[in-house]
Design a protein around this motif. Sequence first.
Motif, PDB file in Angstrom:
ATOM      1  N   LYS A  84       0.924  -1.066  -0.068  1.00 39.00           N
ATOM      2  CA  LYS A  84      -0.071   0.020   0.006  1.00 39.00           C
ATOM      3  C   LYS A  84       0.909   1.311   0.023  1.00 39.00           C
ATOM      4  CE  LYS A  84      -3.709   0.032   2.674  1.00 39.00           C
ATOM      5  NZ  LYS A  84      -4.533  -0.258   3.977  1.00 39.00           N
ATOM      6  N   LYS A  85       2.004   1.318   0.680  1.00 40.17           N
ATOM      7  CA  LYS A  85       2.842   2.279   0.707  1.00 40.17           C
ATOM      8  C   LYS A  85       3.568   2.406  -0.611  1.00 40.17           C
ATOM      9  CE  LYS A  85       7.119   3.899   3.380  1.00 40.17           C
ATOM     10  NZ  LYS A  85       7.712   3.802   4.427  1.00 40.17           N
ATOM     11  N   LEU A  86       3.997   1.480  -1.339  1.00 40.27           N
ATOM     12  CA  LEU A  86       4.518   1.662  -2.611  1.00 40.27           C
ATOM     13  C   LEU A  86       3.503   2.205  -3.665  1.00 40.27           C
ATOM     14  CD1 LEU A  86       6.682   0.661  -4.601  1.00 40.27           C
ATOM     15  CD2 LEU A  86       5.512  -1.343  -4.687  1.00 40.27           C
ATOM     16  N   LEU A  87       2.318   1.455  -3.508  1.00 45.20           N
ATOM     17  CA  LEU A  87       1.485   2.235  -4.465  1.00 45.20           C
ATOM     18  C   LEU A  87       1.021   3.663  -4.297  1.00 45.20           C
ATOM     19  CD1 LEU A  87      -1.178  -0.670  -4.432  1.00 45.20           C
ATOM     20  CD2 LEU A  87       0.413  -0.271  -6.293  1.00 45.20           C
ATOM     21  N   LEU A  88       1.147   4.093  -3.036  1.00 45.02           N
ATOM     22  CA  LEU A  88       0.929   5.421  -2.717  1.00 45.02           C
ATOM     23  C   LEU A  88       2.163   6.394  -3.197  1.00 45.02           C
ATOM     24  CD1 LEU A  88      -0.930   7.279  -0.994  1.00 45.02           C
ATOM     25  CD2 LEU A  88       0.353   6.901   0.958  1.00 45.02           C
ATOM     26  N   GLU A  89       3.062   5.991  -3.210  1.00 47.50           N
ATOM     27  CA  GLU A  89       4.416   6.689  -3.759  1.00 47.50           C
ATOM     28  C   GLU A  89       4.067   6.705  -5.469  1.00 47.50           C
ATOM     29  OE1 GLU A  89       8.467   5.007  -3.194  1.00 47.50           O
ATOM     30  OE2 GLU A  89       7.740   4.100  -1.385  1.00 47.50           O
ATOM     31  N   TYR A  90       3.587   5.865  -5.779  1.00 45.03           N
ATOM     32  CA  TYR A  90       3.481   5.974  -7.460  1.00 45.03           C
ATOM     33  C   TYR A  90       1.806   6.041  -7.743  1.00 45.03           C
ATOM     34  CZ  TYR A  90       8.071   4.333  -7.748  1.00 45.03           C
ATOM     35  OH  TYR A  90       9.327   3.974  -7.629  1.00 45.03           O
ATOM     36  N   LYS A  91       1.123   6.977  -6.924  1.00 40.54           N
ATOM     37  CA  LYS A  91      -0.492   7.008  -7.149  1.00 40.54           C
ATOM     38  C   LYS A  91      -0.693   7.806  -8.278  1.00 40.54           C
ATOM     39  CE  LYS A  91      -0.964  11.257  -4.481  1.00 40.54           C
ATOM     40  NZ  LYS A  91      -0.016  11.542  -3.409  1.00 40.54           N
ATOM     41  N   ASP A  92       0.159   8.660  -8.922  1.00 33.64           N
ATOM     42  CA  ASP A  92      -0.190   9.302 -10.186  1.00 33.64           C
ATOM     43  C   ASP A  92      -0.061   8.664 -11.370  1.00 33.64           C
ATOM     44  OD1 ASP A  92      -0.264  11.768  -8.639  1.00 33.64           O
ATOM     45  OD2 ASP A  92       1.896  12.318  -9.094  1.00 33.64           O
ATOM     46  N   ILE A  93       0.521   7.303 -11.311  1.00 33.44           N
ATOM     47  CA  ILE A  93       0.290   6.441 -12.320  1.00 33.44           C
ATOM     48  C   ILE A  93      -1.148   6.123 -12.742  1.00 33.44           C
ATOM     49  CG2 ILE A  93       0.737   3.662 -12.961  1.00 33.44           C
ATOM     50  CD1 ILE A  93       3.152   5.296 -12.935  1.00 33.44           C
TER      51      ILE A  93
END
Length: 100
Positions: A84-93
Amino acid sequence: MKHIVFLSLILVPCLSFAAKLKDVDVESFKENAEVCVHLSGEWDAELPDENKMEIKENMNDVCGKAKKLYPVLQRRYKHDVAIKKLLLEYKDIKNYKHWD
């Protein structure tokens, strides 16, 4: 006792395979997302057309793959804090739009 040994012989490889599948999914997303971010920083309107086209093609490939994996990982690992933290880092994807 025989049943426990038999079950452990079956379950351990299955769990190992599931962990490897998770690693492959997450690594693939992370690699594509990182390259997507990098390429977006390379874009400049004053680049020669050939360079712009190359960047667009590469972005369509890697950003598209990352965008496609994003909701899959979100659903599949919704209880995994690290993912979830990783996905948050790249949420603009999630907002990536395909170049024409």
